[in-house]
Write a protein that holds these residues in place. Structure first.
Motif, PDB file in Angstrom:
ATOM      1  N   VAL A 258       0.847  -1.202   0.000  1.00 61.78           N
ATOM      2  CA  VAL A 258       0.000   0.000   0.000  1.00 61.78           C
ATOM      3  C   VAL A 258       0.881   1.250   0.000  1.00 61.78           C
ATOM      4  CG1 VAL A 258      -1.656   1.339   1.380  1.00 61.78           C
ATOM      5  CG2 VAL A 258      -1.995  -1.111   1.078  1.00 61.78           C
ATOM      6  N   GLU A 259       1.934   1.229   0.826  1.00 66.08           N
ATOM      7  CA  GLU A 259       2.867   2.363   0.890  1.00 66.08           C
ATOM      8  C   GLU A 259       3.529   2.603  -0.465  1.00 66.08           C
ATOM      9  OE1 GLU A 259       3.605   4.790   2.954  1.00 66.08           O
ATOM     10  OE2 GLU A 259       1.873   3.989   4.031  1.00 66.08           O
ATOM     11  N   GLU A 260       3.967   1.504  -1.102  1.00 59.05           N
ATOM     12  CA  GLU A 260       4.629   1.629  -2.407  1.00 59.05           C
ATOM     13  C   GLU A 260       3.678   2.199  -3.457  1.00 59.05           C
ATOM     14  OE1 GLU A 260       7.814  -2.016  -1.753  1.00 59.05           O
ATOM     15  OE2 GLU A 260       6.141  -2.286  -3.162  1.00 59.05           O
ATOM     16  N   ASN A 261       2.424   1.728  -3.415  1.00 53.67           N
ATOM     17  CA  ASN A 261       1.435   2.232  -4.377  1.00 53.67           C
ATOM     18  C   ASN A 261       1.186   3.718  -4.171  1.00 53.67           C
ATOM     19  OD1 ASN A 261       1.208  -0.269  -5.445  1.00 53.67           O
ATOM     20  ND2 ASN A 261      -0.759  -0.756  -4.484  1.00 53.67           N
ATOM     21  N   LYS A 262       1.135   4.098  -2.877  1.00 59.40           N
ATOM     22  CA  LYS A 262       0.891   5.500  -2.545  1.00 59.40           C
ATOM     23  C   LYS A 262       2.031   6.372  -3.078  1.00 59.40           C
ATOM     24  CE  LYS A 262      -1.189   5.762   1.724  1.00 59.40           C
ATOM     25  NZ  LYS A 262      -1.023   5.907   3.154  1.00 59.40           N
ATOM     26  N   LYS A 263       3.260   5.870  -2.856  1.00 62.33           N
ATOM     27  CA  LYS A 263       4.437   6.616  -3.276  1.00 62.33           C
ATOM     28  C   LYS A 263       4.457   6.737  -4.797  1.00 62.33           C
ATOM     29  CE  LYS A 263       9.374   7.009  -2.542  1.00 62.33           C
ATOM     30  NZ  LYS A 263       9.554   7.413  -3.940  1.00 62.33           N
ATOM     31  N   TRP A 264       4.142   5.631  -5.464  1.00 59.95           N
ATOM     32  CA  TRP A 264       4.109   5.631  -6.927  1.00 59.95           C
ATOM     33  C   TRP A 264       3.093   6.659  -7.411  1.00 59.95           C
ATOM     34  CZ3 TRP A 264       0.744   5.102 -10.923  1.00 59.95           C
ATOM     35  CH2 TRP A 264       1.301   4.851 -12.201  1.00 59.95           C
ATOM     36  N   ALA A 265       1.938   6.687  -6.762  1.00 58.06           N
ATOM     37  CA  ALA A 265       0.878   7.635  -7.165  1.00 58.06           C
ATOM     38  C   ALA A 265       1.349   9.066  -6.955  1.00 58.06           C
ATOM     39  CB  ALA A 265      -0.392   7.357  -6.360  1.00 58.06           C
ATOM     40  N   GLU A 266       2.032   9.318  -5.822  1.00 61.93           N
ATOM     41  CA  GLU A 266       2.520  10.678  -5.543  1.00 61.93           C
ATOM     42  C   GLU A 266       3.557  11.116  -6.585  1.00 61.93           C
ATOM     43  OE1 GLU A 266       1.900  10.338  -0.733  1.00 61.93           O
ATOM     44  OE2 GLU A 266       3.940  10.437  -1.542  1.00 61.93           O
ATOM     45  N   ASP A 267       4.429  10.154  -6.944  1.00 63.19           N
ATOM     46  CA  ASP A 267       5.494  10.481  -7.885  1.00 63.19           C
ATOM     47  C   ASP A 267       4.985  10.646  -9.320  1.00 63.19           C
ATOM     48  OD1 ASP A 267       7.149  10.295  -5.777  1.00 63.19           O
ATOM     49  OD2 ASP A 267       8.043   8.359  -6.315  1.00 63.19           O
ATOM     50  N   ASN A 268       3.967   9.891  -9.658  1.00 60.88           N
ATOM     51  CA  ASN A 268       3.553   9.811 -11.050  1.00 60.88           C
ATOM     52  C   ASN A 268       2.264  10.555 -11.403  1.00 60.88           C
ATOM     53  OD1 ASN A 268       5.515   7.794 -12.434  1.00 60.88           O
ATOM     54  ND2 ASN A 268       5.086   6.962 -10.422  1.00 60.88           N
ATOM     55  N   ILE A 269       1.466  10.811 -10.394  1.00 55.91           N
ATOM     56  CA  ILE A 269       0.202  11.478 -10.689  1.00 55.91           C
ATOM     57  C   ILE A 269       0.261  12.865 -10.048  1.00 55.91           C
ATOM     58  CG2 ILE A 269      -2.318  11.385 -10.437  1.00 55.91           C
ATOM     59  CD1 ILE A 269      -1.910   8.306  -9.977  1.00 55.91           C
ATOM     60  N   GLY A 270       0.207  13.879 -10.880  1.00 55.58           N
ATOM     61  CA  GLY A 270       0.319  15.256 -10.382  1.00 55.58           C
ATOM     62  C   GLY A 270      -0.867  15.651  -9.533  1.00 55.58           C
ATOM     63  N   GLU A 271      -0.673  16.609  -8.698  1.00 53.05           N
ATOM     64  CA  GLU A 271      -1.755  17.099  -7.823  1.00 53.05           C
ATOM     65  C   GLU A 271      -2.821  17.769  -8.682  1.00 53.05           C
ATOM     66  OE1 GLU A 271      -2.200  16.994  -4.361  1.00 53.05           O
ATOM     67  OE2 GLU A 271      -0.688  15.456  -4.524  1.00 53.05           O
TER      68      GLU A 271
END
Ligand SMILES: [Zn+2]
Length: 271
Positions: A258-271
């Motif tokens: 879950v943490e890795e997915n969250k990090k991936w989303a933060e890195d790859n999906i802009g605010e």
């Protein structure tokens, strides 16, 4: 809950008033009120870990876990033919877990059991949770309804068992599972039932190359109804924390993912 449940019986396929079938049998640690939560509710809130059911709406089953799946005659027949053998094995494994630390952690001996009766109870439970599926379950329904019928077609079905200390009850109807490893991926159709202290995976059209979880108990179907045996099984214990079939990640592994997915989303999906 209304007592009028009509529908197609999961075994004889007659349209009838359906009775409540305990899955697993009531005396196999399934008599206390259960609060099953549907899988889709578990995933409706993003931050929730799969085992965290706090505050979710649930069906309140005062009588334990089960389904209105069988007509009265089928429920009574299967209960009296096979139920006790399932209950005995569940209690043997419960005592084995209670005796920690295990003197023989690699194996468990189950004495004087009736393998055919036990596996017919297991198959009957799979029929109950797959009552809306027709063709692939046909042969298994016949196997359960005919008390003396011996043998399951091993080209079509493989049944594996494992042990679990988790209190997570899981009914996973037929679904397709894709497994990935170094040699590539392979998809297989499975259904799974987990209820302390036992778990079962029913595999459809098993291939030689697939890496199966649990110990293969399909050959329990080759014993006669009145044939008892002493059976040694490897003590394969699985941890159960989510509703996916044949999915045995620890809580730490799920949290990490879950943490890795969250990090991936933060890195790859802009605010
Ligand atoms: Zn029936």
């Amino acid at each position: 809950m209304s007592n009028n449940h009509y529908g197609k019986c999961a075994l004889c396929r007659q349209y009838a008033k359906l009775s409540f079938e305990h899955i697993p049998p009531e005396a196999a640690f399934n008599s206390t009120p259960a609060k099953p939560v549907r899988g889709d509710k578990l995933f409706s809130k993003g931050e929730r870990m799969p085992w965290d059911v706090s505050g979710l709406r649930y069906e309140n089953l005062q009588q334990g876990m089960g389904r209105y799946s069988l007509c009265e005659p089928c429920n009574n027949k299967t209960g009296s033919w096979y139920g006790n053998d399932y209950i005995s094995i569940a209690h043997i494994i419960h005592h084995f877990f209670a005796k920690k630390p295990f003197s023989n952690p690699t194996g468990v001996e189950i004495r004087e059991i009736y393998p055919l009766r036990f596996i017919k109870q297991v198959v009957s439970m799979f029929c109950s949770i797959n009552s809306n599926i027709d063709t692939v379950m046909c042969e298994l329904r016949d196997f359960v309804l005919n008390k003396d019928k011996v043998g399951i077609d091993k080209n079509k079905y493989k049944i594996c068992m494992y042990f679990t200390e988790s209190n997570f009850v899981k009914y996973a109807p037929l679904s397709v599972l894709a497994k990935f490893d170094d040699s590539g991926s392979e998809a297989i159709a499975v259904s799974e039932i987990t209820a302390y202290p036992l778990g079962f995976i029913l595999y459809f059209d098993p291939t030689d190359s697939y890496k199966y979880d649990g110990v293969d108990i399909t050959s329990f179907a080759d014993y006669g109804y009145d044939c008892s045996a002493t059976i040694q099984l490897p003590f394969i214990v699985k941890e159960m924390n989510d509703i996916f079939p044949a999915h045995f990640r620890s809580r730490e592994e799920i949290e990490k993912c879950v943490e890795e997915n969250k990090k991936w989303a933060e890195d790859n999906i802009g605010e």
